[in-house]
Motif scaffolding. Structure first.
Motif, PDB file in Angstrom:
ATOM      1  N   THR A   4       0.839  -1.189   0.000  1.00 29.13           N
ATOM      2  CA  THR A   4       0.000   0.000   0.000  1.00 29.13           C
ATOM      3  C   THR A   4       0.876   1.242   0.000  1.00 29.13           C
ATOM      4  OG1 THR A   4      -1.680  -1.200   1.264  1.00 29.13           O
ATOM      5  CG2 THR A   4      -1.848   1.193   1.227  1.00 29.13           C
ATOM      6  N   THR A   6       0.572   5.738  -1.421  1.00 29.11           N
ATOM      7  CA  THR A   6      -0.372   6.724  -1.925  1.00 29.11           C
ATOM      8  C   THR A   6      -0.220   6.828  -3.440  1.00 29.11           C
ATOM      9  OG1 THR A   6       1.089   8.659  -1.767  1.00 29.11           O
ATOM     10  CG2 THR A   6      -0.218   8.079   0.217  1.00 29.11           C
ATOM     11  N   PHE A   7      -1.289   7.297  -4.089  1.00 27.57           N
ATOM     12  CA  PHE A   7      -1.242   7.477  -5.532  1.00 27.57           C
ATOM     13  C   PHE A   7      -0.154   8.484  -5.893  1.00 27.57           C
ATOM     14  CE2 PHE A   7      -2.596   9.420  -9.541  1.00 27.57           C
ATOM     15  CZ  PHE A   7      -2.676   8.292 -10.330  1.00 27.57           C
ATOM     16  N   ILE A  55      -7.489   1.473  -6.140  1.00 27.75           N
ATOM     17  CA  ILE A  55      -7.312   2.841  -5.665  1.00 27.75           C
ATOM     18  C   ILE A  55      -8.539   3.265  -4.888  1.00 27.75           C
ATOM     19  CG2 ILE A  55      -6.917   5.237  -6.351  1.00 27.75           C
ATOM     20  CD1 ILE A  55      -5.600   4.130  -8.931  1.00 27.75           C
ATOM     21  N   GLU A  56      -8.304   3.761  -3.675  1.00 24.50           N
ATOM     22  CA  GLU A  56      -9.374   4.289  -2.843  1.00 24.50           C
ATOM     23  C   GLU A  56      -9.150   5.787  -2.689  1.00 24.50           C
ATOM     24  OE1 GLU A  56     -10.026   2.291   0.837  1.00 24.50           O
ATOM     25  OE2 GLU A  56      -9.705   0.329  -0.055  1.00 24.50           O
ATOM     26  N   PRO A  57     -10.182   6.601  -2.899  1.00 27.98           N
ATOM     27  CA  PRO A  57     -10.026   8.048  -2.766  1.00 27.98           C
ATOM     28  C   PRO A  57      -9.534   8.427  -1.367  1.00 27.98           C
ATOM     29  CG  PRO A  57     -12.193   7.474  -3.648  1.00 27.98           C
ATOM     30  CD  PRO A  57     -11.543   6.202  -3.222  1.00 27.98           C
ATOM     31  N   GLY A  58      -8.785   9.517  -1.325  1.00 28.67           N
ATOM     32  CA  GLY A  58      -8.291  10.011  -0.055  1.00 28.67           C
ATOM     33  C   GLY A  58      -7.198  11.031  -0.260  1.00 28.67           C
ATOM     34  N   GLY A  62      -5.148   9.514  -2.926  1.00 32.03           N
ATOM     35  CA  GLY A  62      -5.800   8.270  -2.521  1.00 32.03           C
ATOM     36  C   GLY A  62      -4.791   7.201  -2.177  1.00 32.03           C
ATOM     37  N   ILE A  63      -5.297   6.107  -1.707  1.00 30.25           N
ATOM     38  CA  ILE A  63      -4.469   4.960  -1.318  1.00 30.25           C
ATOM     39  C   ILE A  63      -4.506   3.941  -2.455  1.00 30.25           C
ATOM     40  CG2 ILE A  63      -4.241   3.048   0.324  1.00 30.25           C
ATOM     41  CD1 ILE A  63      -3.621   5.808   1.496  1.00 30.25           C
TER      42      ILE A  63
END
Length: 84
Positions: A4, A6-7, A55-58, A62-63
Motif C-alpha cells: 500500500t 499513496t497514488f 485505488i481508494e479516494p483520499g 488516494g491509497i
C-alpha cells in the motif's frame, strides 16, 4: 503480498524514471507498454491490462493497494531505491 502506497507516491516514482524506462520495464516483464502505463495511473485498457491496482479516494491522491508489485519493484530497482 499486497503493498500500500499513496497514488502521489506511485506517480512520483513514475515521474523520476529515466526516459525509455516504461518500455524497458514492459520488455523485461513481458507485458505491453500500456500495461505498465496503466500501473502508474494510465487508463488505456484497450491496449493494456489492469495490473492488480486498487485505488481508494483520499489524501495524496488516494491509497493504492498493489496486488502484484513486479512493475513497482522493477521501477525501484532502476531508480536504485530501497524497497519499503
Amino acid at each position: 503480498m499486497t503493498r500500500t502506497i499513496t497514488f502521489n507516491e506511485l506517480r512520483s516514482i513514475k515521474d523520476r524514471l529515466p526516459d525509455g524506462t516504461i518500455h524497458r520495464i514492459a520488455e523485461d516483464l513481458g507485458v505491453t507498454v500500456e500495461t505498465v502505463r496503466n500501473y502508474f495511473g494510465g487508463e488505456n485498457y484497450k491496449d493494456g491490462k489492469s495490473c492488480g491496482l486498487h485505488i481508494e479516494p483520499g489524501p495524496d491522491g488516494g491509497i493504492v493497494m498493489i496486488d502484484d508489485t513486479a512493475i513497482l519493484d522493477r521501477a525501484l530497482d532502476i531508480l536504485g531505491m530501497q524497497k519499503v
